[in-house]
Design a protein around this motif. Sequence first.
Motif, PDB file in Angstrom:
ATOM      1  N   ASN A 106       0.814  -1.216   0.000  1.00 32.99           N
ATOM      2  CA  ASN A 106       0.000   0.000   0.000  1.00 32.99           C
ATOM      3  C   ASN A 106       0.850   1.271   0.000  1.00 32.99           C
TER       4      ASN A 106
ATOM      5  N   LYS B  59     -10.793   0.557  -2.570  1.00 30.41           N
ATOM      6  CA  LYS B  59      -9.759   1.375  -1.929  1.00 30.41           C
ATOM      7  C   LYS B  59     -10.311   2.735  -1.481  1.00 30.41           C
TER       8      LYS B  59
ATOM      9  N   ARG C 237      -2.500  -0.738  -7.315  1.00 22.47           N
ATOM     10  CA  ARG C 237      -3.711  -1.080  -8.071  1.00 22.47           C
ATOM     11  C   ARG C 237      -3.365  -1.971  -9.257  1.00 22.47           C
TER      12      ARG C 237
END
Length: 575
Positions: free
Chosen positions: A190, A240, A257
Amino acid sequence: MVDRLRLAATSSLVSRRDVIIVASVSCIYGLGSPSDYQAMMVPLRVGEQIDRDKMLMQLVNIQYDRNDVSFERGKFRVRGDCVEIWPSYEEYAFRIELWGDDVEKLSIINPVSGETLATQEQFFIYPAKHFVMPEERIAKAIDTIRQELDDRLKQLREAGKLLEAQRLSARTRFDIEMLMETGHCPGIENYSRPLSGRPPGSTPDTLHEFFPKDFLMVVDESHVTVPQIRAMYNGDRARKEVLVEHGFRLPSAMDNRPMKFEEWEKKINQVVFVSATPGEYELNQTGGEVVEQIIRPTGLLDPVIEISPARGQVPHLLEQIRERAAVKERVLVTALTKRLAEDLSAYLVEQGVACKWLHSELDAFERVELLRDLRKGHFEALVGVNLLREGLDLPEVSLVAILDADKEGFLRSETSLIQTIGRAARNVNAKVILYADRVTDSMRNAIDETRRRREMQERYNTEHGITPETIKKNIRAGIEEAVQAHRQANAAVGRADETVYITEEYITELEGEMFAAAKDLDFERAAALRDRITQLRDSVGQKLADVEVEAYKPGPKRARRHKGGSKIPRPKKGT
């Protein structure tokens, strides 16, 4: 298991040319920088001089843990001048024997017995995780993360979202501390954008970057795969955004992503689309040049198609199943709904037919086990919904019955009908029955296409004197048996199974199961899932095996009739 296979794939790609990778559409997700992955690799060669302490520090930097007692994958141990490493991507371990500062011997060993399996002149030890980078890059990324955190906290507080601000602050500061101390943290992907130094919105590094520029891509079942690739970006983005809005992640997490479809197209070098029913996109890409593989080596023909009235379809189907069972052949039946598949299966059992149902609420292992049992003859008919289409290779199946074939829609489109009809094309006695009261455009197109292929196959067989033969295919042990054997082997030597970490994604999946159970009025299961989620939410980042939670075994999402045979009635609405 999955992480090991991913690491094995990337380590092979960067170390040799003759590599074939079989991947799902998840290969378009971010995977870390291949240049960093290669730069952090530790090379070792017999006869070279190396500082032992420096080598051990290099192993720590690429996320290997030292453990001189419990030797597991992703760890190393030191015994004097002998260092043993179990790479995260291998089934075996490496032993490095030193004489002073000289590498005296390099061996491949059995990690359990310590037996030497082979000796090598050189080793390349690749990182234990995909997201690795030099220490100076991490320090720079931490400054960027801190600045983003301050800006985001200001926005949340101004909007009156104090709880979200507190949650984000605690979570992010913990991750920063972990990055500073160990160079890694749970959910490090992330932070892939600040760690890699990429600008916002830029294309992430994926598995594609690990391939050489002249690689060949084969897109199997392209009529399904291409739409999946189109949809993955928007689906990931929606999830998200919820995490960012509620303070679980920084906004930069949205750059961890999958690729957009346009980005994926730019990554393609040479591509082969494979499908019995190609979509408009694939056909446009070929420029009109389509290669058809109509002729089969066994001389098998596409099945004969028969249309039977939908009125009275179940009694007619029952007789057809009995006829096939008498000659030890199997039957696939496709229904429109899960409820109909279950109820029809129960009815056929009541009529003395050995029958099971299969749909999406069975996990992958259960599906494979069912299909194998069908081939072995443990039962005669299998009733499904949408899983009896692409990819099934069942030579014992000689009849495919499609209920309510005239109900136009996704499950009865031309593509779905052709794919389902193809499940009978492995047996010389193949036949397909379409139960319908009218012939729809989709039915007509599917019948015409099947007839066209059959005529070509018959003509070829006549010209070459070929007699069709049913495919002969061994019934092999399924993947679930291999997994079970792997777990039993680990238990026998006292070693834990593959490490599972508690992540937000894991908890989100549990929440999805909870809501689905509540929707199906299975409130006992929903309550058990709710309690499990509550216990795990404060343990994000820890190993699942290290967290004490109440023992929980997922129950059936619907009434199961495979084991025991009797149908468990559903509660009626309002009761």
